[in-house]
Design an enzyme around this catalytic site. Structure first.
Site, mmCIF file in Angstrom:
data_model
loop_
_atom_site.group_PDB
_atom_site.id
_atom_site.type_symbol
_atom_site.label_atom_id
_atom_site.label_comp_id
_atom_site.label_asym_id
_atom_site.label_seq_id
_atom_site.Cartn_x
_atom_site.Cartn_y
_atom_site.Cartn_z
ATOM 1 N N LYS A 174 0.820 -1.217 0.000
ATOM 2 C CA LYS A 174 0.000 0.000 0.000
ATOM 3 C C LYS A 174 0.857 1.272 0.000
ATOM 4 C CE LYS A 174 -3.039 -3.076 0.279
ATOM 5 N NZ LYS A 174 -4.412 -3.453 0.480
HETATM 6 C C1 LIG Z 1 -5.097 -4.666 1.010
HETATM 7 C C2 LIG Z 1 -6.566 -4.642 1.060
HETATM 8 C C3 LIG Z 1 -7.278 -5.130 2.145
HETATM 9 C C4 LIG Z 1 -6.631 -5.863 3.266
HETATM 10 O O1 LIG Z 1 -5.676 -5.156 3.928
HETATM 11 P P1 LIG Z 1 -4.818 -5.932 5.039
HETATM 12 O O2 LIG Z 1 -4.158 -4.826 5.797
HETATM 13 O O3 LIG Z 1 -3.865 -6.801 4.292
HETATM 14 O O4 LIG Z 1 -5.769 -6.705 5.863
HETATM 15 C C5 LIG Z 1 -8.631 -4.997 2.153
HETATM 16 N N1 LIG Z 1 -9.299 -4.438 1.143
HETATM 17 C C6 LIG Z 1 -8.655 -3.970 0.063
HETATM 18 C C7 LIG Z 1 -9.433 -3.338 -1.025
HETATM 19 C C8 LIG Z 1 -7.278 -4.075 -0.014
HETATM 20 O O5 LIG Z 1 -6.640 -3.655 -1.095
#
Ligand SMILES: *Cc1c(COP(=O)(O)O)cnc(C)c1O
Length: 381
Positions: free
Chosen positions: A187
């Site tokens: 992210k």
């Molecule tokens: C990455 C992501 C998640 C999950 O995030 P985590 O921190 O890995 O639990 C949930 N929804 C979307 C749209 C994502 O891209």
């Protein structure tokens, strides 16, 4: 130009500063590896970033989404309206609580949930709407909050992709009901793994704290201290560690710099790939009111039969790419449990079959991006 294995261009890569490494080392040396002062500091800094709203760190965005849904009272047989075109985490936490994810198709141009169709999808069982800011493109929030008001339901924005995105000159996370961000390494900012929930209500903050740490009835920030305690709720365990917060604090300091670069590189892709607009198309970002976070850059191949070959062709040219993402209603569990089938959400399926993400991260050089652009163009010659 690119020949060696070292020249391999990954899809994504976190940028970790020297200050971050030093801070992680000092946490390691201190011995305080669980939740402690650094998590509290990270939460304070996040709260400042979100203009004074409450921010609570979790082990992941998924854990934060789960806790947020429980906190607003989503339970068995309830319904939650969301998009089929997103990573499965959102639908999974809805289903884990025994509720039904009610999908609403996406818009073919923005790839985001079609807010005009949400009103009709809400029933007497609907408890919440979870829009997802797909790949960092802000959802048109005003109509969604309007429907939420009319139908008396809550809104939890899945903002996993949207750290630093803006809607109508306001940062995502500074307006609205509840937002959940992810700090997974892919992210825009990371804490290794981790996430945060941003909210308005102190009483809901209290419930989230109980969900996050065993339901132990202690003041927030002191959950970990020794001695007697009472348990007033069967809570889980989804707190963040100080090691993770040490990373997150420095990432947050750098977020504007990191995002500016992502947005710049995304605009360069858009500009140069316009030359092959009869072969591929990209997400339409309306120019004003919507500032993209630059999280991912998906291109859609009009001819979906070429997608697998395109991805392996890029790989043989030392470029990592990835299809993104399978619409949730096509997974076997969701077909079996809720009766969804292929054809239910044609826009999501159309995009899901065609989208490929190209490398996009702070340290990607212009020369590398030019190589990617030229390699992509060559594929279609
Ligand atoms: C990455 C992501 C998640 C999950 O995030 P985590 O921190 O890995 O639990 C949930 N929804 C979307 C749209 C994502 O891209």
């Amino acid at each position: 130009m690119l020949k060696d294995k070292e020249d391999f261009i990954p899809l994504s890569k976190p940028t970790i500063s020297r200050e971050t490494i030093e801070e992680v080392l000092s946490v390691l040396k201190s011995g305080g590896l669980a939740t402690g002062p650094r998590v509290q500091k990270f939460e304070r800094k996040l709260s400042e970033y979100f203009e004074g709203r409450i921010a609570m760190c979790f082990a992941s965005a998924t854990a934060g989404l789960h806790a947020a849904l429980m906190t607003i009272g989503v339970k068995k047989n309830d319904e939650v309206v969301t998009t089929p075109l997103a990573f499965v985490a959102t639908a999974n936490v809805i289903a884990m609580l025994g509720a039904k994810p009610v999908f609403v198709d996406v818009e073919s141009d923005t790839f985001n949930i079609d807010s005009n169709r949400i009103y009709d999808a809400c029933t007497s069982r609907t408890k919440a709407i979870i829009p997802v800011h797909y790949v960092g493109m802000p959802v048109d929030l005003d109509p969604i909050y309007e429907v939420a008001k009319q139908k008396n339901v809550r809104v939890i924005e899945n903002a996993a992709h949207a750290f630093g995105a803006y809607y109508k000159d306001r940062k995502i996370g500074t307006i609205g009901d509840i937002q959940v961000f992810s700090f997974h390494p892919i992210k825009n900012i990371t804490s290794g793994e981790g996430g945060c929930v941003v909210l308005n209500s102190e009483s809901e903050q209290r419930v989230l704290a109980l969900q996050r740490f065993h339901g132990i009835n202690r003041p927030m920030g002191e959950e970990n201290s020794g001695g007697d305690y009472d348990v007033i709720f069967p809570g889980g365990k989804s707190n963040m560690s100080d090691l993770q917060a040490a990373i997150g604090i420095h990432q947050l300091e750098d977020v504007n710099m990191l995002n500016e670069r992502r947005r710049y590189l995304a605009s360069r892709y858009s500009y140069h790939l316009y030359d092959i607009k009869d072969k591929i198309y990209t997400q339409d970002v309306p120019t004003y009111d919507f500032i993209h976070s630059g999280h991912l850059f998906p291109v859609c191949l009009y001819d979906e039969t070429k997608r697998d070959r395109f991805i392996s062709y890029l790989k043989s040219n030392l470029i990592e790419s990835a299809s993104y993402c399978t619409p949730v209603h096509l997974f076997s569990y969701y077909q079996k449990a809720f009766g969804y089938k292929k054809g239910d959400f044609p826009n999501a399926e159309y995009i899901g079959e065609r989208a490929v993400c190209l490398p996009l991260y702070y340290e990607l050089k212009e020369s590398e991006q030019d190589y990617i652009i030229n390699t992509v163009k060559k594929f279609f010659e």
